[in-house]
Scaffold this active site. Sequence first.
Site, PDB file in Angstrom:
ATOM      1  N   THR A 150       0.868  -1.188   0.000  1.00 24.23           N
ATOM      2  CA  THR A 150       0.000   0.000   0.000  1.00 24.23           C
ATOM      3  C   THR A 150       0.902   1.235   0.000  1.00 24.23           C
ATOM      4  OG1 THR A 150      -0.233  -0.198   2.413  1.00 24.23           O
ATOM      5  CG2 THR A 150      -2.006  -1.109   1.051  1.00 24.23           C
ATOM      6  N   LYS A 176       4.109  -7.044   4.135  1.00 23.59           N
ATOM      7  CA  LYS A 176       3.838  -5.661   3.790  1.00 23.59           C
ATOM      8  C   LYS A 176       3.622  -4.905   5.082  1.00 23.59           C
ATOM      9  CE  LYS A 176       0.626  -3.380   3.460  1.00 23.59           C
ATOM     10  NZ  LYS A 176       0.187  -2.254   4.363  1.00 23.59           N
ATOM     11  N   THR A 189      -0.485  -1.178   8.788  1.00 27.45           N
ATOM     12  CA  THR A 189      -1.078  -2.531   8.797  1.00 27.45           C
ATOM     13  C   THR A 189       0.003  -3.468   8.325  1.00 27.45           C
ATOM     14  OG1 THR A 189      -3.204  -1.712   8.226  1.00 27.45           O
ATOM     15  CG2 THR A 189      -2.795  -4.043   7.760  1.00 27.45           C
ATOM     16  N   GLU A 271       6.550   4.926   7.017  1.00 25.81           N
ATOM     17  CA  GLU A 271       6.207   5.958   6.042  1.00 25.81           C
ATOM     18  C   GLU A 271       7.096   7.195   6.194  1.00 25.81           C
ATOM     19  OE1 GLU A 271       1.577   4.523   5.799  1.00 25.81           O
ATOM     20  OE2 GLU A 271       2.248   5.867   7.373  1.00 25.81           O
ATOM     21  N   ASN A 403       0.082  10.461   5.724  1.00 24.27           N
ATOM     22  CA  ASN A 403      -1.112  10.103   6.484  1.00 24.27           C
ATOM     23  C   ASN A 403      -2.174  11.190   6.506  1.00 24.27           C
ATOM     24  OD1 ASN A 403      -0.846   7.321   7.830  1.00 24.27           O
ATOM     25  ND2 ASN A 403       1.192   8.221   8.001  1.00 24.27           N
ATOM     26  N   THR A 408      -7.518  10.676   0.557  1.00 27.74           N
ATOM     27  CA  THR A 408      -7.859  11.677  -0.449  1.00 27.74           C
ATOM     28  C   THR A 408      -6.983  11.534  -1.680  1.00 27.74           C
ATOM     29  OG1 THR A 408      -6.371  13.271   0.613  1.00 27.74           O
ATOM     30  CG2 THR A 408      -8.703  13.322   1.226  1.00 27.74           C
TER      31      THR A 408
END
Length: 408
Positions: A150, A176, A189, A271, A403, A408
């Site tokens: 993702t 992942k 996740t 991230e 995040n 969006t």
Amino acid sequence: MAENFRIIDGGVTAPKGFIANGHKDRKYGVTIIASEVDAVCAGVFTTNKVFAHPVSLSKETLKNSDTFRAIIANSGNANCFTKGGMDDARAFVKKASSLLNIPESQILSASTGVIGRKMAMDILNREVEKAYESLKLESNNENAAKAIMTTDAFKKTVAVEFNVGEKVVKIGGIAKGAGMIAPNMLHATMLGFITTDIEISKEELKNSLQNAADESFNNAVVDGDMSTNDTVFVLANGKSNVNYRECIEEFDKALLYISTELAKMIVSDGEGAKKLIEAVLKGAATKEDAKKASMSIVRSLLLKTAIHGADPNWGRIAAAVGYSGAEMDMNNFDIIISSITSGKETYLVKCGEQLADEGTAELKMAQEIMKDSKIRITVDLKKGEFKNTSFGCDLGYEYVRINSEYTT
């Protein structure tokens, strides 16, 4: 390597009798992992009280079936907290069952993506078909690892092998995960899928996985958020003709290595993360104290931002250990910082005394070490013999950007 196993290529396709492939088209992706013969399986799952429908379904399947043939997973939607989500989870498995010609009772599933959004089953079904068509053409571990990504920046895959007499046992995995990582999966996740050709009972595999998960995945923290979908499966099909009882220690060490490497890859891919943090807590009065303190270090947002900025603010380490609840004496503990890459290290605090003060060689060395991409923080509480290692990453501007724009 110190252990008696060798790193090999192939990930989940390295062990005998396993094939895998996947397909991803923009948002949605599907991965299929299958065994040529019946396999036993063990799984560990999120302990979040808000949990996804595939978690419920896979728990049910694990409970009711003794043998398994496949794992299917999708990215793009968590299938959590949605009306009709369990029906969608079952439909996902049913679609794979019809294509693979494997009973639904032998297929485990997992999902990752946005929570609270209805599954686009028409798109997902097309992705299952495309993943299956890819699998018919070839077995491809890299595609399987890519399809479940993702916000991940890179594919996560590892495999090892070891000898038992003249025979060879192989273990491989893919995973992942980049954000929403603070698993507490009882004995992700984060998704982790591991295959092995060892011959092992369901109960033995369950115990081995629980022990490995406790020391690896459950010690990994990116942002402190526990996902609704965290799942790790291990499939074992016995194709090596080596029984677990012939190599208990070797197998358990190899499974722990696979689990730890996948966990470290996940936190390294936090991230926007640029640095891996390894927190080693030793000299604790209890194992619980060791884990509380090491996890407190890698969870500290203040420390994560200091690591990001290469600021050797050791007070944030001391504070994190202090509020963890672990037994300690602030007048008698050590803090050491080191580079995992170069091996350089220095004391920041020794026997409760600050060494890394303004103008000292220790502070200068700490500043140099903090520029590295892999940093180890060692704390010795001098209270006992217990030890724990946790894994985390720095936290910077990119995490906020990713995040704040996720849906969006």
